[in-house]
Each structure stands twice: as structure tokens, then as C-alpha cells.
Design a protein around this motif. Sequence first.
Motif, PDB file in Angstrom:
ATOM      1  N   UNK A 155      44.281  29.929  41.161  1.00 27.61           N
ATOM      2  CA  UNK A 155      43.805  31.005  42.046  1.00 27.61           C
ATOM      3  C   UNK A 155      42.285  31.139  42.049  1.00 27.61           C
ATOM      4  N   UNK A 156      41.580  30.268  41.327  1.00 28.42           N
ATOM      5  CA  UNK A 156      40.118  30.411  41.245  1.00 28.42           C
ATOM      6  C   UNK A 156      39.456  30.222  42.611  1.00 28.42           C
ATOM      7  N   UNK A 157      39.868  29.205  43.362  1.00 26.98           N
ATOM      8  CA  UNK A 157      39.278  28.990  44.689  1.00 26.98           C
ATOM      9  C   UNK A 157      39.694  30.081  45.679  1.00 26.98           C
ATOM     10  N   UNK A 158      40.975  30.443  45.740  1.00 22.37           N
ATOM     11  CA  UNK A 158      41.342  31.561  46.609  1.00 22.37           C
ATOM     12  C   UNK A 158      40.608  32.855  46.272  1.00 22.37           C
ATOM     13  N   UNK A 159      40.320  33.086  44.999  1.00 24.90           N
ATOM     14  CA  UNK A 159      39.547  34.272  44.619  1.00 24.90           C
ATOM     15  C   UNK A 159      38.123  34.207  45.168  1.00 24.90           C
ATOM     16  N   UNK A 160      37.521  33.019  45.107  1.00 23.03           N
ATOM     17  CA  UNK A 160      36.170  32.858  45.644  1.00 23.03           C
ATOM     18  C   UNK A 160      36.171  33.086  47.153  1.00 23.03           C
ATOM     19  N   UNK A 161      37.228  32.608  47.814  1.00 21.85           N
ATOM     20  CA  UNK A 161      37.340  32.839  49.255  1.00 21.85           C
ATOM     21  C   UNK A 161      37.487  34.333  49.547  1.00 21.85           C
ATOM     22  N   UNK A 162      38.325  35.005  48.753  1.00 20.43           N
ATOM     23  CA  UNK A 162      38.517  36.441  48.940  1.00 20.43           C
ATOM     24  C   UNK A 162      37.213  37.205  48.748  1.00 20.43           C
ATOM     25  N   UNK A 163      36.373  36.723  47.834  1.00 20.57           N
ATOM     26  CA  UNK A 163      35.113  37.397  47.535  1.00 20.57           C
ATOM     27  C   UNK A 163      34.124  37.345  48.701  1.00 20.57           C
ATOM     28  N   UNK A 164      34.366  36.464  49.670  1.00 20.03           N
ATOM     29  CA  UNK A 164      33.508  36.396  50.846  1.00 20.03           C
ATOM     30  C   UNK A 164      33.711  37.609  51.750  1.00 20.03           C
ATOM     31  N   UNK A 165      34.896  38.211  51.675  1.00 23.80           N
ATOM     32  CA  UNK A 165      35.218  39.336  52.548  1.00 23.80           C
ATOM     33  C   UNK A 165      35.453  40.657  51.807  1.00 23.80           C
ATOM     34  N   UNK A 166      35.802  40.560  50.524  1.00 23.98           N
ATOM     35  CA  UNK A 166      36.192  41.751  49.774  1.00 23.98           C
ATOM     36  C   UNK A 166      35.503  41.770  48.419  1.00 23.98           C
ATOM     37  N   UNK A 167      35.534  42.921  47.794  1.00 25.28           N
ATOM     38  CA  UNK A 167      34.937  43.038  46.467  1.00 25.28           C
ATOM     39  C   UNK A 167      35.927  42.539  45.420  1.00 25.28           C
ATOM     40  N   UNK A 168      35.489  41.590  44.608  1.00 27.02           N
ATOM     41  CA  UNK A 168      36.312  41.035  43.537  1.00 27.02           C
ATOM     42  C   UNK A 168      35.592  41.280  42.212  1.00 27.02           C
ATOM     43  N   UNK A 169      36.307  41.858  41.266  1.00 23.68           N
ATOM     44  CA  UNK A 169      35.704  42.119  39.957  1.00 23.68           C
ATOM     45  C   UNK A 169      36.676  41.769  38.851  1.00 23.68           C
ATOM     46  N   UNK A 170      36.150  41.681  37.637  1.00 23.53           N
ATOM     47  CA  UNK A 170      36.977  41.391  36.468  1.00 23.53           C
ATOM     48  C   UNK A 170      37.256  42.703  35.739  1.00 23.53           C
ATOM     49  N   UNK A 171      38.540  43.006  35.582  1.00 25.93           N
ATOM     50  CA  UNK A 171      38.940  44.241  34.896  1.00 25.93           C
ATOM     51  C   UNK A 171      38.853  44.112  33.384  1.00 25.93           C
ATOM     52  N   UNK A 172      39.040  42.891  32.907  1.00 27.85           N
ATOM     53  CA  UNK A 172      39.064  42.641  31.464  1.00 27.85           C
ATOM     54  C   UNK A 172      39.643  41.276  31.217  1.00 27.85           C
ATOM     55  N   UNK A 173      39.987  41.011  29.986  1.00 27.94           N
ATOM     56  CA  UNK A 173      40.509  39.706  29.601  1.00 27.94           C
ATOM     57  C   UNK A 173      41.896  39.816  28.989  1.00 27.94           C
ATOM     58  N   UNK A 174      42.669  38.771  29.174  1.00 32.71           N
ATOM     59  CA  UNK A 174      44.013  38.700  28.618  1.00 32.71           C
ATOM     60  C   UNK A 174      43.959  38.474  27.105  1.00 32.71           C
ATOM     61  N   UNK A 175      45.108  38.406  26.492  1.00 34.02           N
ATOM     62  CA  UNK A 175      45.187  38.180  25.045  1.00 34.02           C
ATOM     63  C   UNK A 175      44.439  36.915  24.636  1.00 34.02           C
ATOM     64  N   UNK A 176      44.523  35.866  25.463  1.00 36.28           N
ATOM     65  CA  UNK A 176      43.864  34.596  25.156  1.00 36.28           C
ATOM     66  C   UNK A 176      42.510  34.452  25.845  1.00 36.28           C
ATOM     67  N   UNK A 177      42.028  35.526  26.429  1.00 33.13           N
ATOM     68  CA  UNK A 177      40.669  35.521  26.961  1.00 33.13           C
ATOM     69  C   UNK A 177      40.522  35.167  28.424  1.00 33.13           C
ATOM     70  N   UNK A 178      41.620  35.030  29.163  1.00 36.18           N
ATOM     71  CA  UNK A 178      41.524  34.747  30.599  1.00 36.18           C
ATOM     72  C   UNK A 178      41.137  36.013  31.359  1.00 36.18           C
ATOM     73  N   UNK A 179      40.346  35.843  32.401  1.00 36.92           N
ATOM     74  CA  UNK A 179      39.927  36.984  33.212  1.00 36.92           C
ATOM     75  C   UNK A 179      41.101  37.544  34.013  1.00 36.92           C
ATOM     76  N   UNK A 180      41.178  38.851  34.080  1.00 36.76           N
ATOM     77  CA  UNK A 180      42.150  39.547  34.926  1.00 36.76           C
ATOM     78  C   UNK A 180      41.354  40.216  36.043  1.00 36.76           C
ATOM     79  N   UNK A 181      41.596  39.787  37.282  1.00 29.29           N
ATOM     80  CA  UNK A 181      40.779  40.184  38.417  1.00 29.29           C
ATOM     81  C   UNK A 181      41.380  41.343  39.204  1.00 29.29           C
TER      82      UNK A 181
END
Length: 383
Positions: free
Chosen positions: A30-56
Motif C-alpha cells: 500500500x506504500x504507492x497507493x498511499x503516496x497517490x492518496x497524498x496527492x489529493x488528501x492529507x495522509x499522516x502516521x498515527x503511530x507504529x505497530x508492535x514491530x514498528x510499521x507505520x499505521x496511517x
Amino acid sequence: MIKTFSTIINKYVTIKEVGLNGRYINAAHISKPLKKAALNFKVEVLGNSTLGESIHLIKVGSGKLKILMWSQMHGNESTTTKAVFDMLNVFGEYPDDSVIKNILNKCTIYIIPMLNPDGAKAYTRVNANDVDLNRDAKNLSQVESQILRKTFDDFKPDFCFNLHDQRTIFSAGANDFPATLSFLTPSENMERSITKSRKQSMKVIGAIYEDLSKLIPNRIGRYDDGYNDNCTGDTFQSLGVPTILFEAGHSNDDYAREKTREYVFYALLSGLSSISTQDFRKLDKSIYFNIPENEKLFYDVILRNADINGRNVDIAIQFKEILKNEKLVFLAIVENISNNLAFFAHKEIQCNFQSVTLPDHKSITENVIVDKILLKDEVLMIN
């Protein structure tokens, strides 16, 4: 309502997020679709998962009506994640469409596209600590659960969309139609009282049902509403927020859930449109109760009238999903061998009372894996 976004339906092939396909969807996908979404909408990171992955978090729209939706709370339930990115594409590409424009003007939508990225990577229901996040709403023992709850508390949504997948075993009622989509308005208490918030979510589901039943007649089900205060939907509903459980199920020959994904996309638009126009308020809650309740009546494959050592039986096979080298493999496992099985199957094979064995001519028994069989000495592939 389907007529009002018929133009979008006709353009779905171009709207579909081509970067997401199949059942195995993780954070890298979902990294590329997230970048595409960021062109039109606000995308932010809420925090990280147990293993450190970003939760958007993706923020869409500017209206007063607030909707919170989250997907892949269970890491191996990815169909709704694909549909969410399809929805973001239509928001970004067709903002002047009358339906889309109304949604964006009347609603503010917060979307967590992947709440459990660790489970998504491992293709498991649970998170990295082996905890089912949808049974952690009370204890909030996991960082992912805490992130969702904080988002809920800060945003104070008017509606919640809880997005999931369901197994292929479910039928839409006591018939041979699979539950391609299922919905539920969770209970607020053990008595399953029909409260104000439940009535509202029932009516939104009713609006979705009226729309989608035109596209997939007889294939929409309703989940049992038994109360569990550990479940997220039950908790949010009990806090007075109308909550709707979406369950993506099986379509014919669609184990990749690409067709079901399209129906989820329409269901999301239908629900959001009914909220943005407030048309759901015109409906009666009885529509919700007219949706047939899900039953567990399906196997993936049934071999009918098979001969095993002179015994005439039906052989029921269920697929088990296994992640192998980052690819999803469906293992065909014999679950039931009985006379005249009173179940349905997504694929039935008529054996005509002929001998059925394993490829090495050994007898078929329950709990064995079978990718192919011998039907009267002819090799037959199962999946």
C-alpha cells in the motif's frame, strides 16, 4: 441510489487501484497507493505497530458529518483495503461527480487502511503478540488497539465502518447462495436492545442492502448480533456511535476476491451517500431484519457420490490459506466424509459412484491434504 452512481459503476475498471491485487496485501503493497492518496488528501502516521510499521490515517472531505473507517484489523482480511483505495481513487479522480461531490462536501472521513500491518505481513488474523485486535477493545492491551481508540476519541465520529473479510463457509440464509457481502449493526448489551445508534446503523445498512441487492441478488447476509464487550464494534456502538460491520465474502470463482472487492467499493459509496444525503432516515429498520442471517452451509468443494472402498459417500473439502514465500497458497483439506452431505459447495464434482482415491491409490480420509485425486484412475485437480 445505484442509478445515481451508474456512471461510476461503468468506470470501475479505470477507477480500480491496479497496484493492489489478490489476497496478500501488506504495508509494502500500500506504500504507492498511499503516496497517490497524498496527492489529493492529507495522509499522516498515527503511530507504529508492535514491530514498528507505520499505521496511517487518510483524511478525506470537509463536511460536518464524521465517519471513521478502518480495515485490516485482522491482517489476513484484505479485500476491504483494496476497496478503500478504489474509493480514494474515485474521490480523487471524480470530485465533481454529483454523488462524490456531495459526500466530500457533507462528510469528513477518517480512514485507517491497515490497522494491523504486522498481521498483514505474516498473513494472520492476530497481531505480532498473537492478540486478536477485535477482542481487545476492553483491555486495550495492544498498541494497535490504543491507536484506534485514540483516533475514535479524538475524532468523535458520527458513524463507524468496521471493515473485514469473512470465510467462504457462509451462505446468505438457508439456501445455496454464498454470502458475498454481509453486514451487522453490533449490539450494545447482552439484551441486544434496539437503541438509537443501532436504529441509525440498521437504516444505513438497509440503504446499502437496497442498492447492492440489485447488483448481487440473494447474496447479502446479516451476521448474528450476539454481544461481546471485547469487540470493537460492540464497544463503539455502546458509546452511542452507529457502527456498521462490513464483511467481504465469496463470489463465484473469485478466491482472489477481486469481484467481491468491487461490490465492497459500491457498498462503501452507497453507505456514505445515504449518510451524506441523510436518505437513510427515510427507511424503516425492518429492511435490516429482512436481510437473511448468515449460516455456515458451504464447503469449497464437494465430491458427490464417490466410491471409497465400496462405500458411497460425499467428500467435503475446505481450502486453508497458507503464506509460502510471500505468496498465498490454498491447501485443499478433506474435512468431512459422509453419506448425503446436506451442505452446498462453491464447486461440486459428480463422481457417479466411481472409485475415488489419492494419486498413490491410497484411500482418502478426513484431515488429509489433496491437491489432486484419482477418479476411476483419471487425475483430477482440486484447486
